[in-house]
Design a protein around this motif. Structure first.
Motif, PDB file in Angstrom:
ATOM      1  N   ASP A 106      11.759  13.287   4.948  1.00 46.03           N
ATOM      2  CA  ASP A 106      11.285  14.697   5.058  1.00 46.03           C
ATOM      3  C   ASP A 106      11.519  15.273   6.605  1.00 46.03           C
ATOM      4  O   ASP A 106      12.862  15.027   6.724  1.00 46.03           O
ATOM      5  N   SER A 107      11.037  15.851   7.443  1.00 51.08           N
ATOM      6  CA  SER A 107      11.290  16.599   8.387  1.00 51.08           C
ATOM      7  C   SER A 107      11.549  15.588   9.718  1.00 51.08           C
ATOM      8  O   SER A 107      12.493  15.591  10.210  1.00 51.08           O
ATOM      9  N   SER A 108      10.370  14.672   9.726  1.00 47.27           N
ATOM     10  CA  SER A 108      10.639  13.713  10.825  1.00 47.27           C
ATOM     11  C   SER A 108      10.205  12.261  10.534  1.00 47.27           C
ATOM     12  O   SER A 108       9.884  11.543  11.277  1.00 47.27           O
ATOM     13  N   GLY A 109       9.838  12.261   9.105  1.00 50.72           N
ATOM     14  CA  GLY A 109       9.450  10.768   8.822  1.00 50.72           C
ATOM     15  C   GLY A 109      10.454   9.830   8.713  1.00 50.72           C
ATOM     16  O   GLY A 109      11.887   9.996   8.563  1.00 50.72           O
ATOM     17  N   ALA A 152      18.694  10.158   4.563  1.00 47.13           N
ATOM     18  CA  ALA A 152      19.770   9.759   5.314  1.00 47.13           C
ATOM     19  C   ALA A 152      19.240   7.917   5.500  1.00 47.13           C
ATOM     20  O   ALA A 152      18.148   7.782   5.831  1.00 47.13           O
ATOM     21  N   VAL A 153      20.451   7.174   5.696  1.00 43.88           N
ATOM     22  CA  VAL A 153      20.131   5.789   6.439  1.00 43.88           C
ATOM     23  C   VAL A 153      20.942   5.995   7.601  1.00 43.88           C
ATOM     24  O   VAL A 153      22.179   6.051   7.525  1.00 43.88           O
ATOM     25  N   GLN A 211       0.842  -1.162   0.013  1.00 48.86           N
ATOM     26  CA  GLN A 211       0.092  -0.028   0.031  1.00 48.86           C
ATOM     27  C   GLN A 211       0.687   1.218  -0.214  1.00 48.86           C
ATOM     28  O   GLN A 211       0.464   2.405  -0.373  1.00 48.86           O
ATOM     29  N   ASP A 212       1.950   1.147   0.611  1.00 49.99           N
ATOM     30  CA  ASP A 212       2.760   2.476   1.061  1.00 49.99           C
ATOM     31  C   ASP A 212       4.020   2.662  -0.063  1.00 49.99           C
ATOM     32  O   ASP A 212       4.350   1.829  -0.800  1.00 49.99           O
ATOM     33  N   LYS A 213       4.180   3.966  -0.251  1.00 49.08           N
ATOM     34  CA  LYS A 213       5.359   4.314  -1.411  1.00 49.08           C
ATOM     35  C   LYS A 213       6.410   5.305  -0.542  1.00 49.08           C
ATOM     36  O   LYS A 213       5.634   6.096   0.257  1.00 49.08           O
ATOM     37  N   LEU A 214       7.691   5.290  -1.027  1.00 48.09           N
ATOM     38  CA  LEU A 214       8.586   6.088  -0.329  1.00 48.09           C
ATOM     39  C   LEU A 214       9.354   6.468  -1.713  1.00 48.09           C
ATOM     40  O   LEU A 214      10.135   5.457  -1.928  1.00 48.09           O
TER      41      LEU A 214
END
Length: 744
Positions: free
Chosen positions: A664-667, A632-633, A622-625
């Motif tokens: 993003d900022s906090s994802g 970063a990792v 269902q989700d995409k990024l």
């Protein structure tokens, strides 16, 4: 004919915007609607538009949910999970549904109540519904039903036993699902509720579903609350749990061992040994060996994990002795050393207690302690002041001397009578070996949440660690002789010999011997000569040429090899991996899958009902990024999910498998890899996507192996061998396939 709501400029052939999702929406008794949902619009506006299409009033009492088996509600938080082609359903809102179910489960009609509880058990998996039901004090209602509601139907139980059992099963299932969301604290439950759940472990032994839920609830109580641990420990005994291990249902056996492990893990230090003694009295080890390990069926992953946890917790009982220094003034402890000397040398009757005989006796003791291989000949107690292994080493030596007396005497006398300086000092070797065995078995460390590495042989003996030591000390003595090590420079000899002995032990353990005798047999085939052959073979396979021309050739072809490794990592990410969600109740495993799109631009991920067999298609996630959004990792302790409090987050093995994608900022997208190999593949692949170096151990090993192979190929003597410019032609297809043998 379905109603189609399309954009005004639909005549223009162009791809839909990224914020537009094409879906079908169902409503009972009506044709489905095909819609294009604008993800920028508020969800309430979309629901109103759908309701207006079917002339439904009060749109605020409706909601959208997935029409698949999950039936999860769509909210502003998870609406991005909607994918093109999804089938949605218009239904009552979570608040409305929760209110209706709250009333229905209190119905006076048995059939209506049963159906309502069944629906509640299903809906409670959805966190959106769960929050609404909990807001109505739904958890309290369920606990009241368990505590007193069942009493109301005791008279009906005899004539309506199936109905009663199903009702209780659905009630407990709903409770477990609601609690699993972590919204309500476990500390809020009464003793009456705990007593009732504990009683089900005995009353409903034949009802698998009730027993499963009851055991799961007890385990979660113990793991999530210290107060509840104490109350559960008072209500449930090992004797009540043991019979469930003697059945044939592996899932019930798994739940039962999980409860025992939870009680073991949360027990105070002073109570843990007492509990271990009770487990020994109840013959837990023997029952597990007979009814679980040697049962005529495969052991699933969760059972393997619980057996591993039990193994770790059992060995952790040794930590206290391992970290206890010997007190040279403690006569009881010194008597153990006297006993070691007595068994080895069978001293004659003690001399008369005169000053002359006392000196003679001290001299004799000093000589014997030297023969036993201690560093401090006058006062061997000083040898056991280092922790680890502390007093555990002395315990092992005494066990060996008493239970394998012939082997003990042979080793001591054989080495004390040698004159070629190749004697193996028993005392010092035993201390070093005990320390090494504790490192191998990770004595004192918390069990990993992801490990299934249990060893059947440790369940075949009540004193498995001591027996393990007895086998390994004889191996050490044998290897010492084969390596012709000397005791003159013990530290150097110890390092060389211990490296070989550790390799022998680890290689034998890798084969998972089913018994200690089989382990011993494996070690006999791993002599020092055999280890040298294995090392030589491995060294030849990884031969590293250091001449300047070879180094230049390496430097030239290394970028090609790195690109090959990079493509392999990205291909693996495209295939995807199934990750397990960790929670306080492992038995109800929850999985999610993540994979990279073939064009390497998007990560697709989503929850799964069960572990998949093979790849999971992109369109079912269902989700995409977008990869472009990844900032970063991070790995290990830097991961957000590893900074939380709790024993799990402190576990070294879990830390080594954890990594997170920050966007993003906090994802954040948090992972715990199934094993080290998958961890390396994913961290390498993600770094490659971000244009960073691949720094994992796997990449280093692959690079060394592929470089070595490529160099050897390029250095082959091909003189007078003509290499064709084009590959050879493919032969014609045979006239028939009669020569093919069908294995099936």
């Amino acid at each position: 004919c379905p109603v189609v709501l399309a954009p005004r400029n639909s005549s223009v052939a162009m791809p839909p915007p990224a914020d537009i999702v094409k879906v079908a929406i169902e409503w009972p008794g009506a044709f489905p609607k095909l819609m294009e949902i604008d993800q920028k619009k508020p969800l309430s506006s979309i629901i109103k538009e759908v309701c207006d299409g079917w002339s439904l009033a009060n749109h605020d009492q409706f909601a959208l949910q997935h029409a698949d088996s999950s039936n999860f509600y769509i909210t502003e938080k998870n609406r991005n999970e909607i994918k093109n082609g999804a089938i949605l359903r218009l239904t009552t809102s979570p608040a409305q549904n929760a209110q209706q179910l709250h009333e229905r489960i209190q119905s006076s009609s048995m059939d209506a109540k049963l159906e309502a509880l069944k629906d509640l058990a299903n809906y409670s998996r959805d966190v959106t519904f769960a929050q609404e039901f909990i807001n109505l004090d739904g958890i309290s209602l369920l606990t009241q039903m368990v505590e007193s509601g069942t009493e109301r139907y005791q008279k009906l139980q005899k004539i309506m036993k199936p109905c009663f059992g199903d009702m209780l099963s659905f009630t407990l299932t709903a409770f477990v699902e609601l609690m699993d969301h972590g919204i309500v604290s476990w500390d809020t439950f009464s003793v009456a509720f705990i007593k009732k759940i504990a009683s089900y472990v005995n009353k409903f032994a034949s009802d698998i579903s009730i027993l499963q839920r009851s055991l799961a609830i007890l385990e979660s109580m113990v793991l999530n609350s210290h107060d509840l641990y104490q109350k559960v420990a008072q209500e449930i005994t090992i004797g009540q749990l043991i019979p469930h291990l003697q059945g044939t249902d592996q899932e019930i056996q798994t739940y039962t061992i999980a409860v025992i492990n939870a009680l073991f893990l949360k027990a105070p230090d002073d109570k843990r040994q007492e509990m271990a003694n009770i487990l020994a009295q109840k013959q837990l080890r023997s029952i597990i060996l007979t009814h679980v390990i040697r049962a005529q069926r495969a052991i699933n992953n969760e059972m393997a994990h619980q057996l591993y946890v039990l193994q770790v917790l059992t060995f952790n009982l040794l930590e206290d002795r391992m970290m206890t220094k010997m007190d040279p003034q403690d006569q009881a402890q010194r008597d153990i050393i006297f006993e070691l000397r007595r068994i080895a040398f069978d001293a004659e009757s003690e001399p008369n207690n005169s000053s002359g005989s006392m000196e003679k006796r001290k001299s004799m003791y000093t000589r014997d302690y030297k023969k036993l291989g201690f560093i401090n000949h006058v006062n061997p107690a000083l040898d056991f002041t280092q922790t680890p292994p502390g007093m555990l080493a002395l315990d092992n030596m005494l066990y060996f001397a008493k239970h394998h007396q012939d082997a003990y005497i042979r080793i001591v006398l054989e080495n004390s009578s040698r004159e070629d300086k190749h004697e193996c000092p028993f005392g010092r070797s035993s201390i070093e070996l005990t320390k090494m065995l504790c490192e191998i078995l990770k004595v004192g460390e918390l069990p990993s949440e992801t490990c299934n590495d249990f060893h059947p042989m440790f369940f075949t003996h009540d004193r498995s660690f001591e027996e393990f030591f007895c086998i390994c000390i004889q191996l050490l003595n044998k290897t010492w002789k084969e390596m012709r090590a000397t005791s003159e420079d013990f530290n150097k000899a110890r390092k060389r010999v211990m490296q070989v002995v550790k390799e022998q032990i680890m290689r034998a353990l890798t084969t998972k011997p089913s018994s200690l005798d089989q382990f011993k047999s494996k070690l006999q085939n791993l002599s020092y000569t055999e280890i040298l052959k294995i090392r030589q073979s491995e060294r030849m396979n990884q031969e590293d040429f250091q001449s300047r021309p070879i180094l230049e050739l390496k430097e030239k072809i290394q970028p090609e090899i790195l690109e090959l490794i990079k493509q392999q990592r990205l291909n693996r990410l495209v295939e995807g991996t199934c990750f397990r969600k960790l929670n306080s109740r492992r038995r109800q495993d929850k999985f999610w899958y993540c994979r990279l799109s073939p064009n390497h631009k998007v990560l697709h991920y989503g929850d799964l009902e069960e572990s998949p067999q093979g790849e999971v298609p992109h369109d079912s996630l269902q989700d995409k990024l977008p990869v472009a959004d990844i900032k970063a990792v991070v790995t290990g302790k830097d991961c957000p999910h590893m900074k939380e409090k709790g024993a799990l987050k402190q576990n070294k093995e879990v830390l080594e498998l954890a990594f997170s994608i920050l966007y993003d900022s906090s994802g954040q997208l948090n992972f715990i890899a199934p094993d080290k190999h998958e961890y390396c593949v994913w961290t390498d692949g993600l770094n490659a996507l971000l244009g960073k170096d691949m720094l994992s151990d796997l990449t280093r090993n692959d690079l060394d192996t592929l470089l070595s192979m490529e160099i050897k190929l390029r250095l082959l003597d091909l003189e007078n061998i003509q290499i064709p410019d084009a590959p050879p032609p493919i032969p014609k297809e045979p006239s028939n396939y009669d020569f093919v043998y069908d294995c099936n």
